[in-house]
Design a protein around this motif. Structure first.
Motif, PDB file in Angstrom:
ATOM      1  N   LYS A 203     -13.053   4.941   5.550  1.00  0.00           N
ATOM      2  CA  LYS A 203     -12.276   4.180   4.555  1.00  0.00           C
ATOM      3  C   LYS A 203     -10.766   4.399   4.573  1.00  0.00           C
ATOM      4  O   LYS A 203     -10.002   3.476   4.335  1.00  0.00           O
ATOM      5  N   HIS A 204     -10.295   5.637   4.774  1.00  0.00           N
ATOM      6  CA  HIS A 204      -8.887   5.919   4.489  1.00  0.00           C
ATOM      7  C   HIS A 204      -7.913   5.496   5.581  1.00  0.00           C
ATOM      8  O   HIS A 204      -6.730   5.762   5.474  1.00  0.00           O
ATOM      9  N   ARG A 205      -8.370   4.808   6.601  1.00  0.00           N
ATOM     10  CA  ARG A 205      -7.434   4.234   7.588  1.00  0.00           C
ATOM     11  C   ARG A 205      -7.565   2.713   7.654  1.00  0.00           C
ATOM     12  O   ARG A 205      -7.038   2.082   8.544  1.00  0.00           O
ATOM     13  N   GLU A 314      -3.249   8.208   8.453  1.00  0.00           N
ATOM     14  CA  GLU A 314      -3.771   8.181   7.078  1.00  0.00           C
ATOM     15  C   GLU A 314      -2.638   7.919   6.083  1.00  0.00           C
ATOM     16  O   GLU A 314      -2.793   7.158   5.125  1.00  0.00           O
ATOM     17  N   GLN A 315      -1.491   8.545   6.364  1.00  0.00           N
ATOM     18  CA  GLN A 315      -0.318   8.366   5.491  1.00  0.00           C
ATOM     19  C   GLN A 315       0.236   6.947   5.651  1.00  0.00           C
ATOM     20  O   GLN A 315       0.596   6.284   4.662  1.00  0.00           O
ATOM     21  N   THR A 317      -1.412   4.300   6.469  1.00  0.00           N
ATOM     22  CA  THR A 317      -2.339   3.381   5.792  1.00  0.00           C
ATOM     23  C   THR A 317      -2.061   3.341   4.297  1.00  0.00           C
ATOM     24  O   THR A 317      -2.007   2.273   3.680  1.00  0.00           O
ATOM     25  N   GLU A 318      -1.868   4.519   3.724  1.00  0.00           N
ATOM     26  CA  GLU A 318      -1.626   4.600   2.282  1.00  0.00           C
ATOM     27  C   GLU A 318      -0.377   3.810   1.908  1.00  0.00           C
ATOM     28  O   GLU A 318      -0.367   3.052   0.943  1.00  0.00           O
ATOM     29  N   ARG A 321      -0.971   0.037   2.274  1.00  0.00           N
ATOM     30  CA  ARG A 321      -1.874  -0.518   1.252  1.00  0.00           C
ATOM     31  C   ARG A 321      -1.143  -0.797  -0.053  1.00  0.00           C
ATOM     32  O   ARG A 321      -1.453  -1.795  -0.724  1.00  0.00           O
TER      33      ARG A 321
END
Ligand SMILES: [Zn+2]
Ligand SMILES: [Zn+2]
Ligand SMILES: [Zn+2]
Length: 327
Positions: A203-205, A314-315, A317-318, A321
């Motif tokens: 989920k987190h990417r 991951e960062q 992506t955040e 988003r």
């Protein structure tokens, strides 16, 4: 005339293209604005069609085109010479480089970059790319088509008006061959089908998801904010994709490039469309790389091929988003 020369150290072909060096902007400083000379009219705006060779293909009603494909004035590959390797010495291996080099004008709007066009327009651009690859695949001697979009001077754009390029090539380039080897090495079912499932579980990417497309900042991202656009339907060839999938891919690109702009502003980027060579056997799964140009590859990266990524995917992506996609 263009010529391929083999680098025996790496096994890569180099295209020596003197004609492309004659482009007015060939050696401008990278920091210069895309179009240094603003006194000349834009060659890709409606009304200036005479400043390019006649269109190979247009989309939209006559006299009112929406997407336009024209031959590149400074082709890196042209002509119908077959791919013939010639040894001119123990370390001088060269080949003829026939091929096709086209320009794809993304929109009649001078400001119509991919993140600012409508979903319909984005779908039309994808359809145009599909049609051109399909046409290249019929040309005897050609094996592979490379579609790209360079946005911003630092990413290599020499004309400001949003456009892409389509190159039909008489050999399979090294990057593609390496990816094909990656698919072949992967144990289990398709590498990118597995990636879709694994990234959705994690989920987190995941930057964008709908029923036809997944866009991620891949686990293995080598550069900041790099994204991978993967159609959910497995297939090796972009030019065999269903119209609905192409429309969805166009829309997903519009969305994530809008998020990129919302997050980082007007950054240069490259879009790279990877589809299997026309007659390649499986396994392959076509996809698009989004490579924002935020850092420069320096000596270490050039010397080792090891990329140092200063932003974890991951960062990235955040941040993407939370960014609002502003059409
Ligand atoms: Zn223009
Ligand atoms: Zn697949
Ligand atoms: Zn690829």
């Amino acid at each position: 005339m263009n010529q391929l020369r083999l680098d025996p150290l790496t096994g890569r072909w180099v295209a020596v293209s003197v004609e492309r060096g004659e482009r007015p902007s060939a050696f401008l400083p990278r920091s210069a604005s895309v179009q240094a000379d603003t006194s000349r009219p834009c060659p890709f705006c409606p009304g200036n069609e005479e400043s390019t060779p006649p269109a190979l293909e247009t989309y939209g009603s006559t006299g009112n085109w929406l997407v336009r494909v024209v031959p590149n004035l400074y082709p890196a590959f042209e002509g119908d010479q077959p791919f013939v390797v010639e040894h001119r010495g123990p370390v001088f291996t060269q080949a003829t480089a026939g091929g096709i080099h086209e320009v794809l004008v993304l929109s009649p709007d001078h400001q119509g970059s991919w993140d600012r066009i409508s979903d319909e327009q984005a779908g039309l651009v994808m359809a145009a790319i599909r049609d051109r690859i399909e046409e290249h695949a019929q040309v005897p001697g050609l094996r592979y088509s490379q579609a790209i979009v360079n946005a911003g001077r630092e990413a290599g754009a020499s004309v400001e008006h949003p456009h892409g390029q389509l190159l039909g090539m008489s050999f399979v380039p090294r990057e593609l061959a390496e990816e094909q080897a990656g698919f072949a090495r992967f144990a289990g079912r398709c590498l990118l089908c597995t990636t879709v499932d694994a990234e959705e579980d994690a989920k987190h990417r995941v930057v964008y998801a709908d029923e036809r497309v997944l866009v991620i900042c891949p686990f293995w991202s080598g550069t900041p904010f790099e994204m991978l656009v993967i159609p959910r339907v497995h297939g090796p060839h972009l030019h065999r994709a269903a119209p609905a999938d192409l429309v969805a891919i166009g829309r997903s690109l519009r969305t994530v490039l809008g998020q990129l702009r919302g997050s980082l502003g007007d950054v240069p980027y490259n879009l790279v469309f990877h589809s299997a060579p026309y007659r390649a056997p499986e396994p392959y799964h076509w996809h698009i790389h989004v490579w924002p140009k935020l850092t420069t590859q320096a000596g270490f990266e050039l010397g080792t091929g090891v990329l140092i990524n200063i932003v974890a995917p991951e960062q990235a992506t955040e941040e993407l988003r939370v960014a609002v996609s502003v059409p």
